[in-house]
Design an enzyme around this catalytic site. Structure first.
Site, PDB file in Angstrom:
ATOM      1  N   LYS A  88       1.052   4.172  -2.802  1.00 34.97           N
ATOM      2  CA  LYS A  88       0.704   5.559  -2.452  1.00 34.97           C
ATOM      3  C   LYS A  88       1.888   6.498  -2.657  1.00 34.97           C
ATOM      4  CE  LYS A  88      -3.632   4.917  -1.326  1.00 34.97           C
ATOM      5  NZ  LYS A  88      -4.687   5.461  -2.200  1.00 34.97           N
ATOM      6  N   TYR A 110       0.835  -1.210   0.000  1.00 36.65           N
ATOM      7  CA  TYR A 110       0.000   0.000   0.000  1.00 36.65           C
ATOM      8  C   TYR A 110       0.869   1.259   0.000  1.00 36.65           C
ATOM      9  CZ  TYR A 110      -3.778   3.109   1.712  1.00 36.65           C
ATOM     10  OH  TYR A 110      -4.696   4.119   1.877  1.00 36.65           O
TER      11      TYR A 110
HETATM   12  P1  NAP Z   1     -13.522   2.437   1.241  1.00 36.05           P
HETATM   13  O1  NAP Z   1     -14.562   3.015   2.132  1.00 36.05           O
HETATM   14  O2  NAP Z   1     -13.078   1.027   1.426  1.00 36.05           O
HETATM   15  O3  NAP Z   1     -14.005   2.640  -0.286  1.00 36.05           O
HETATM   16  C1  NAP Z   1     -13.209   2.186  -1.337  1.00 36.05           C
HETATM   17  C2  NAP Z   1     -13.868   2.533  -2.641  1.00 36.05           C
HETATM   18  O4  NAP Z   1     -13.017   2.067  -3.701  1.00 36.05           O
HETATM   19  C3  NAP Z   1     -15.216   1.873  -2.830  1.00 36.05           C
HETATM   20  O5  NAP Z   1     -16.103   2.761  -3.461  1.00 36.05           O
HETATM   21  C4  NAP Z   1     -14.894   0.700  -3.748  1.00 36.05           C
HETATM   22  O6  NAP Z   1     -15.973   0.308  -4.599  1.00 36.05           O
HETATM   23  C5  NAP Z   1     -13.807   1.306  -4.601  1.00 36.05           C
HETATM   24  N1  NAP Z   1     -13.040   0.275  -5.277  1.00 36.05           N
HETATM   25  C6  NAP Z   1     -12.419  -0.807  -4.739  1.00 36.05           C
HETATM   26  N2  NAP Z   1     -11.861  -1.542  -5.708  1.00 36.05           N
HETATM   27  C7  NAP Z   1     -12.145  -0.907  -6.878  1.00 36.05           C
HETATM   28  C8  NAP Z   1     -11.856  -1.186  -8.245  1.00 36.05           C
HETATM   29  N3  NAP Z   1     -11.137  -2.264  -8.600  1.00 36.05           N
HETATM   30  N4  NAP Z   1     -12.309  -0.330  -9.199  1.00 36.05           N
HETATM   31  C9  NAP Z   1     -13.038   0.763  -8.848  1.00 36.05           C
HETATM   32  N5  NAP Z   1     -13.348   1.071  -7.580  1.00 36.05           N
HETATM   33  C10 NAP Z   1     -12.902   0.243  -6.611  1.00 36.05           C
HETATM   34  O7  NAP Z   1     -12.179   3.285   1.286  1.00 36.05           O
HETATM   35  P2  NAP Z   1     -11.904   4.803   1.772  1.00 36.05           P
HETATM   36  O8  NAP Z   1     -11.421   4.741   3.157  1.00 36.05           O
HETATM   37  O9  NAP Z   1     -13.037   5.671   1.421  1.00 36.05           O
HETATM   38  O10 NAP Z   1     -10.639   5.133   0.857  1.00 36.05           O
HETATM   39  C11 NAP Z   1     -10.722   5.925  -0.310  1.00 36.05           C
HETATM   40  C12 NAP Z   1      -9.316   6.306  -0.744  1.00 36.05           C
HETATM   41  O11 NAP Z   1      -8.684   7.044   0.306  1.00 36.05           O
HETATM   42  C13 NAP Z   1      -8.411   5.108  -1.016  1.00 36.05           C
HETATM   43  O12 NAP Z   1      -7.564   5.383  -2.105  1.00 36.05           O
HETATM   44  C14 NAP Z   1      -7.612   4.986   0.259  1.00 36.05           C
HETATM   45  O13 NAP Z   1      -6.377   4.346   0.040  1.00 36.05           O
HETATM   46  C15 NAP Z   1      -7.448   6.447   0.610  1.00 36.05           C
HETATM   47  N6  NAP Z   1      -7.128   6.676   2.009  1.00 36.05           N
HETATM   48  C16 NAP Z   1      -8.006   6.311   2.985  1.00 36.05           C
HETATM   49  C17 NAP Z   1      -7.677   6.546   4.312  1.00 36.05           C
HETATM   50  C18 NAP Z   1      -8.600   6.201   5.449  1.00 36.05           C
HETATM   51  O14 NAP Z   1      -8.195   6.354   6.611  1.00 36.05           O
HETATM   52  N7  NAP Z   1      -9.822   5.758   5.206  1.00 36.05           N
HETATM   53  C19 NAP Z   1      -6.449   7.131   4.629  1.00 36.05           C
HETATM   54  C20 NAP Z   1      -5.583   7.485   3.606  1.00 36.05           C
HETATM   55  C21 NAP Z   1      -5.940   7.249   2.296  1.00 36.05           C
HETATM   56  P3  NAP Z   1     -16.913  -0.952  -4.203  1.00 36.05           P
HETATM   57  O15 NAP Z   1     -17.642  -0.504  -2.966  1.00 36.05           O
HETATM   58  O16 NAP Z   1     -17.797  -1.126  -5.370  1.00 36.05           O
HETATM   59  O17 NAP Z   1     -15.981  -2.094  -3.948  1.00 36.05           O
END
Ligand code: NAP
Length: 244
Positions: free
Chosen positions: A157, A153
């Site tokens: 990133k 990851y």
């Molecule tokens: P999340 O709630 O798990 O949502 C992930 C999203 O990505 C979902 O809409 C999912 O769609 C979609 N996805 C997964 N596989 C995919 C694919 N192959 N093609 C298209 N869409 C896909 O995650 P989140 O926490 O909101 O994270 C969003 C972004 O922020 C990510 O890039 C993550 O790395 C980054 N981020 C998050 C955090 C945190 O603390 N949450 C911190 C730093 C960075 P489905 O529902 O249809 O599977």
């Protein structure tokens, strides 16, 4: 904002959902992309339409070139232009290096890094023709400082950061900006299993961030006129965890 069009990858839930809703509330037409969660994505679209906005849901695995083509074709067929791309979709497959299988590595790199490349390359022709565009890549503080159990990851990133800066330099003369945001711990499904106490100890502001706060930063970079002079930057939104 009425005629502007935004694609938000992975916007069926979490941060992407909040970004899609935020951009739609400003009058942008929004493409809600998802991989598996059809019902959730359709609910986001319904929400937007109920509030007077315009949106469509498009299923596409953004790690797959054909699916990305479908995402862009559907967007152009429906709305005729693309002004904003938010490369938000991402997953984790956490394991210590010794236990990490090639598949854990490759799956995360394919989606979290190659997916950003595929979507950006697919929209850039349209943005170059329009002579404007804003791209926001969702990285993570883990791409800046690393994290045990997240070699895959954090590599993806960190890759996004180099990608953002290179593409920003390539397209700056054509009125297109490319920036990255680096969230810390944000309250979504991705962080639901975290050990609360340990995590809170490491955050100066002593709480997790909300998807809406990340959406606010994204809105600024995506549509605010004063963000037109910001490109190639990485902006942290992490409660003070990483102070550069
Ligand atoms: P999340 O709630 O798990 O949502 C992930 C999203 O990505 C979902 O809409 C999912 O769609 C979609 N996805 C997964 N596989 C995919 C694919 N192959 N093609 C298209 N869409 C896909 O995650 P989140 O926490 O909101 O994270 C969003 C972004 O922020 C990510 O890039 C993550 O790395 C980054 N981020 C998050 C955090 C945190 O603390 N949450 C911190 C730093 C960075 P489905 O529902 O249809 O599977």
């Amino acid at each position: 904002m009425d005629s502007k069009v935004a694609i938000v990858t992975g916007s069926s839930q979490g941060i992407g959902r909040a970004i899609a809703i935020e951009l739609a509330s400003l009058g942008l037409k929004v493409v809600v992309n998802y991989a598996n969660s059809k019902a959730a994505a359709e609910e986001v679209v319904k929400d937007i339409i109920r509030n007077g906005g315009e949106a469509i849901a498009v299923q596409a695995n953004i790690a797959n070139l054909e699916d990305v083509k479908k995402l862009i074709d559907n967007t152009l067929n429906k709305f005729g232009r693309i002004d904003i791309l938010v490369n938000n979709a991402g997953i984790t497959r956490d394991k210590l290096l010794l236990r990490m299988k090639l598949d854990d590595w490759q799956t995360v790199i394919d989606l979290n890094l190659t997916g950003v490349f595929l979507c950006t390359q697919a929209v850039i022709k349209t943005m170059l023709k329009q002579k404007n565009g804003r791209i926001i890549n969702v990285s993570s503080i883990v791409g800046e400082v690393g994290n045990p159990g997240q070699a895959n990851y954090s590599a993806a990133k960190a890759g996004i950061l180099g990608f953002t800066k290179s593409v920003a330099k390539e397209v700056a003369s054509r009125g297109i900006t490319v920036n990255a945001i680096a969230p810390g711990f944000i309250k979504t499904n991705m962080t639901k299993d975290l050990e609360k106490e340990n995590v809170l100890q490491s955050i100066p502001l002593k709480r997790l961030g909300t998807p809406e706060e990340v959406a606010g930063l994204t809105r600024f970079l995506a549509v605010d006129p004063s963000a037109a002079y910001i490109t190639g930057q990485v902006i942290n939104i992490d409660g003070g965890m990483v102070m550069n």
